[in-house]
Motif scaffolding. Structure first.
Motif, mmCIF file in Angstrom:
data_model
loop_
_atom_site.group_PDB
_atom_site.id
_atom_site.type_symbol
_atom_site.label_atom_id
_atom_site.label_comp_id
_atom_site.label_asym_id
_atom_site.label_seq_id
_atom_site.Cartn_x
_atom_site.Cartn_y
_atom_site.Cartn_z
ATOM 1 N N GLU A 43 38.771 45.290 32.920
ATOM 2 C CA GLU A 43 38.015 45.209 31.671
ATOM 3 C C GLU A 43 38.912 45.537 30.482
ATOM 4 O OE1 GLU A 43 34.686 47.775 32.367
ATOM 5 O OE2 GLU A 43 33.559 46.199 33.410
ATOM 6 N N GLU A 47 39.741 42.917 27.416
ATOM 7 C CA GLU A 47 39.493 43.330 26.038
ATOM 8 C C GLU A 47 40.753 43.238 25.178
ATOM 9 O OE1 GLU A 47 38.152 47.382 23.941
ATOM 10 O OE2 GLU A 47 36.668 46.464 25.265
ATOM 11 N N PHE A 78 31.505 40.921 29.281
ATOM 12 C CA PHE A 78 32.062 40.053 28.237
ATOM 13 C C PHE A 78 31.312 38.739 28.146
ATOM 14 C CE2 PHE A 78 35.557 42.657 29.812
ATOM 15 C CZ PHE A 78 36.018 43.227 28.638
#
Length: 102
Positions: A43, A47, A78
């Motif tokens: 993650e 990002e 997301f």
């Protein structure tokens, strides 16, 4: 940026924003022992990836194919990403390419 670990002994997978396509190494021994760390650092990597580029997430082979434990987590975290299974590495890991939409 998400903080994948409060543990100062665990080096982050990325330390900057990436404005070109890049790869994140999530197959170190500590990743083999901690699937939650793999998900968290994946993650973080997504990002840190600029729109219009992609990140190759190289995950430890001990966890099996990433579609089974990682993809749902990324899709929940997301919007505007496309996931693609690339291949198995010679070292036994798996590569997922995450395209970040513009």
């Amino acid at each position: 940026m998400r903080n994948s670990s409060a543990d100062p002994d665990i080096e982050p997978v990325t330390r900057r924003e990436h404005d070109v396509s890049w790869s994140a190494n999530l197959e170190k021994p500590r990743h083999a022992a901690d699937r939650d760390l793999v998900v968290s650092q994946a993650e973080d990597a997504v990002e840190a990836t600029a729109a219009g580029t992609h990140v190759n997430l190289v995950t430890h082979g001990d966890h099996g194919r990433p579609e089974n434990y990682l993809w749902d987590e990324l899709e929940a975290a997301f919007e505007g990403i496309d996931l693609e299974y690339v291949d198995r590495c010679g070292c036994g890991g798996h590569v997922t390419r995450v395209h970040v939409s513009e």
